[in-house]
Design a protein around this motif. Structure first.
Motif, PDB file in Angstrom:
ATOM      1  N   LYS A   1      33.524   9.285   0.836  1.00  0.00           N
ATOM      2  CA  LYS A   1      32.409  10.086   1.344  1.00  0.00           C
ATOM      3  C   LYS A   1      31.764  10.860   0.191  1.00  0.00           C
ATOM      4  CE  LYS A   1      30.955  11.787   5.494  1.00  0.00           C
ATOM      5  NZ  LYS A   1      30.040  11.024   6.245  1.00  0.00           N
ATOM      6  N   LYS A   2      30.426  10.907   0.168  1.00  0.00           N
ATOM      7  CA  LYS A   2      29.696  11.632  -0.869  1.00  0.00           C
ATOM      8  C   LYS A   2      29.079  12.892  -0.275  1.00  0.00           C
ATOM      9  CE  LYS A   2      28.461   7.628  -3.657  1.00  0.00           C
ATOM     10  NZ  LYS A   2      27.365   6.916  -4.308  1.00  0.00           N
ATOM     11  N   TYR A   3      28.987  13.909  -1.126  1.00  0.00           N
ATOM     12  CA  TYR A   3      28.422  15.189  -0.706  1.00  0.00           C
ATOM     13  C   TYR A   3      27.514  15.736  -1.797  1.00  0.00           C
ATOM     14  CZ  TYR A   3      32.088  15.126   2.816  1.00  0.00           C
ATOM     15  OH  TYR A   3      32.897  14.779   3.856  1.00  0.00           O
ATOM     16  N   PHE A   4      26.586  16.573  -1.382  1.00  0.00           N
ATOM     17  CA  PHE A   4      25.696  17.289  -2.293  1.00  0.00           C
ATOM     18  C   PHE A   4      26.109  18.750  -2.242  1.00  0.00           C
ATOM     19  CE2 PHE A   4      21.925  18.782  -4.287  1.00  0.00           C
ATOM     20  CZ  PHE A   4      21.339  17.688  -4.890  1.00  0.00           C
TER      21      PHE A   4
ATOM     22  N   ILE B   1      29.233  25.020   0.232  1.00  0.00           N
ATOM     23  CA  ILE B   1      29.044  24.070   1.328  1.00  0.00           C
ATOM     24  C   ILE B   1      28.729  22.699   0.745  1.00  0.00           C
ATOM     25  CG2 ILE B   1      28.344  25.837   2.991  1.00  0.00           C
ATOM     26  CD1 ILE B   1      25.465  25.034   2.581  1.00  0.00           C
ATOM     27  N   GLN B   2      28.914  21.690   1.560  1.00  0.00           N
ATOM     28  CA  GLN B   2      28.660  20.323   1.124  1.00  0.00           C
ATOM     29  C   GLN B   2      27.750  19.645   2.137  1.00  0.00           C
ATOM     30  OE1 GLN B   2      32.691  18.800   0.836  1.00  0.00           O
ATOM     31  NE2 GLN B   2      32.725  19.231  -1.355  1.00  0.00           N
ATOM     32  N   ILE B   3      26.640  19.127   1.649  1.00  0.00           N
ATOM     33  CA  ILE B   3      25.703  18.382   2.484  1.00  0.00           C
ATOM     34  C   ILE B   3      26.128  16.913   2.432  1.00  0.00           C
ATOM     35  CG2 ILE B   3      23.282  17.799   2.872  1.00  0.00           C
ATOM     36  CD1 ILE B   3      23.862  20.844   2.994  1.00  0.00           C
ATOM     37  N   PRO B   4      26.500  16.319   3.573  1.00  0.00           N
ATOM     38  CA  PRO B   4      26.940  14.920   3.567  1.00  0.00           C
ATOM     39  C   PRO B   4      25.811  13.972   3.158  1.00  0.00           C
ATOM     40  CG  PRO B   4      27.410  15.974   5.685  1.00  0.00           C
ATOM     41  CD  PRO B   4      26.565  16.921   4.899  1.00  0.00           C
ATOM     42  N   LEU B   5      26.176  12.965   2.387  1.00  0.00           N
ATOM     43  CA  LEU B   5      25.245  11.929   1.959  1.00  0.00           C
ATOM     44  C   LEU B   5      25.679  10.586   2.522  1.00  0.00           C
ATOM     45  CD1 LEU B   5      24.899  12.889  -1.818  1.00  0.00           C
ATOM     46  CD2 LEU B   5      23.362  13.513   0.055  1.00  0.00           C
ATOM     47  N   THR B   6      24.698   9.752   2.808  1.00  0.00           N
ATOM     48  CA  THR B   6      24.950   8.413   3.323  1.00  0.00           C
ATOM     49  C   THR B   6      24.351   7.399   2.356  1.00  0.00           C
ATOM     50  OG1 THR B   6      24.829   9.242   5.579  1.00  0.00           O
ATOM     51  CG2 THR B   6      24.601   6.877   5.301  1.00  0.00           C
ATOM     52  N   ASP B   7      25.052   6.328   2.117  1.00  0.00           N
ATOM     53  CA  ASP B   7      24.573   5.274   1.216  1.00  0.00           C
ATOM     54  C   ASP B   7      23.288   4.682   1.776  1.00  0.00           C
ATOM     55  OD1 ASP B   7      24.188   3.232  -0.553  1.00  0.00           O
ATOM     56  OD2 ASP B   7      26.025   2.159  -0.062  1.00  0.00           O
ATOM     57  N   ALA B   8      22.239   4.697   0.973  1.00  0.00           N
ATOM     58  CA  ALA B   8      20.949   4.135   1.375  1.00  0.00           C
ATOM     59  C   ALA B   8      20.589   2.941   0.502  1.00  0.00           C
ATOM     60  CB  ALA B   8      19.870   5.200   1.307  1.00  0.00           C
TER      61      ALA B   8
ATOM     62  N   GLY C   1      19.872   4.933  -3.551  1.00  0.00           N
ATOM     63  CA  GLY C   1      20.899   5.965  -3.738  1.00  0.00           C
ATOM     64  C   GLY C   1      21.482   6.443  -2.434  1.00  0.00           C
ATOM     65  N   SER C   2      21.973   7.656  -2.438  1.00  0.00           N
ATOM     66  CA  SER C   2      22.573   8.272  -1.257  1.00  0.00           C
ATOM     67  C   SER C   2      21.676   9.404  -0.787  1.00  0.00           C
ATOM     68  CB  SER C   2      23.961   8.824  -1.591  1.00  0.00           C
ATOM     69  OG  SER C   2      24.816   7.776  -1.994  1.00  0.00           O
ATOM     70  N   LEU C   3      21.475   9.483   0.527  1.00  0.00           N
ATOM     71  CA  LEU C   3      20.564  10.460   1.114  1.00  0.00           C
ATOM     72  C   LEU C   3      21.276  11.318   2.144  1.00  0.00           C
ATOM     73  CD1 LEU C   3      17.499   8.143   1.849  1.00  0.00           C
ATOM     74  CD2 LEU C   3      17.852   9.615  -0.142  1.00  0.00           C
ATOM     75  N   SER C   4      20.797  12.564   2.288  1.00  0.00           N
ATOM     76  CA  SER C   4      21.262  13.419   3.372  1.00  0.00           C
ATOM     77  C   SER C   4      20.392  13.155   4.593  1.00  0.00           C
ATOM     78  CB  SER C   4      21.147  14.900   2.987  1.00  0.00           C
ATOM     79  OG  SER C   4      19.788  15.294   2.965  1.00  0.00           O
ATOM     80  N   ALA C   5      20.804  13.706   5.713  1.00  0.00           N
ATOM     81  CA  ALA C   5      19.933  13.697   6.888  1.00  0.00           C
ATOM     82  C   ALA C   5      18.748  14.614   6.582  1.00  0.00           C
ATOM     83  CB  ALA C   5      20.689  14.196   8.112  1.00  0.00           C
ATOM     84  N   ALA C   6      17.610  14.369   7.204  1.00  0.00           N
ATOM     85  CA  ALA C   6      16.438  15.219   7.007  1.00  0.00           C
ATOM     86  C   ALA C   6      16.690  16.597   7.613  1.00  0.00           C
ATOM     87  CB  ALA C   6      15.213  14.578   7.648  1.00  0.00           C
ATOM     88  N   SER C   7      16.193  17.629   6.925  1.00  0.00           N
ATOM     89  CA  SER C   7      16.292  19.007   7.407  1.00  0.00           C
ATOM     90  C   SER C   7      14.884  19.575   7.518  1.00  0.00           C
ATOM     91  CB  SER C   7      17.084  19.872   6.425  1.00  0.00           C
ATOM     92  OG  SER C   7      18.405  19.432   6.321  1.00  0.00           O
ATOM     93  N   PRO C   8      14.565  20.214   8.642  1.00  0.00           N
ATOM     94  CA  PRO C   8      13.218  20.791   8.771  1.00  0.00           C
ATOM     95  C   PRO C   8      13.057  21.999   7.848  1.00  0.00           C
ATOM     96  CG  PRO C   8      14.561  21.350  10.681  1.00  0.00           C
ATOM     97  CD  PRO C   8      15.377  20.408   9.838  1.00  0.00           C
ATOM     98  N   VAL C   9      11.896  22.095   7.208  1.00  0.00           N
ATOM     99  CA  VAL C   9      11.576  23.223   6.327  1.00  0.00           C
ATOM    100  C   VAL C   9      10.169  23.723   6.681  1.00  0.00           C
ATOM    101  CG1 VAL C   9      13.078  22.408   4.479  1.00  0.00           C
ATOM    102  CG2 VAL C   9      10.674  21.767   4.471  1.00  0.00           C
ATOM    103  N   LYS C  10       9.848  24.946   6.202  1.00  0.00           N
ATOM    104  CA  LYS C  10       8.531  25.528   6.489  1.00  0.00           C
ATOM    105  C   LYS C  10       7.547  25.320   5.344  1.00  0.00           C
ATOM    106  CE  LYS C  10      10.125  29.157   9.579  1.00  0.00           C
ATOM    107  NZ  LYS C  10      10.274  30.602   9.765  1.00  0.00           N
TER     108      LYS C  10
END
Length: 119
Positions: free
Chosen positions: A2-5, A23-30, A34-43
């Motif tokens: 498992k990869k984390y950011f 904290i560690q943001i999980p990454l998924t093999d894309a 590369g490896s990406l996190s799930a999208a997070s909403p920002v302002k």
């Protein structure tokens, strides 16, 4: 494997004291991108440059936000006196919008650039 950011969070507890948390943001093999996190909403995104002498006494974050350090380095001190240093490329999640706040200062006597990504 498992990869984390890695991200360092600065937050306030119920007594108003500020703390660090790793904290560690999980990454998924894309695949080939590369490896990406799930999208997070920002302002919004805010670009910032500070002077070499930047030394901001205890303050609260104006809102929940990620801070991406583009160059230089900083030292953050919590209200309980714990200090950590962060360098270019590191990411902080500041959430201490209430309480006793944190102190931030430049490590090097250079102008420093960063991004604020508000949540």
């Amino acid at each position: 494997m498992k990869k984390y950011f890695p991200v360092t969070k600065v937050y306030s507890d119920a007594s108003g004291n500020s703390h660090f948390a790793d904290i560690q943001i999980p990454l998924t093999d894309a695949g080939p991108i590369g490896s990406l996190s799930a999208a997070s909403p920002v302002k919004e995104i805010i670009f910032r440059e500070v002077e070499p002498s930047y030394d901001y006494d205890f303050h609260n974050a104006p809102q929940r936000q990620y801070i991406v350090l583009l160059d230089g380095g900083i030292e953050i001190e919590t209200s309980l006196g714990e200090k950590r240093q962060f360098n270019s490329g590191e990411i902080l999640l500041v959430e201490d919008t209430t309480g006793k706040g944190h102190r931030t200062k430049n490590i090097l006597p250079l102008k420093r650039k960063s991004l604020f990504i508000t949540l």
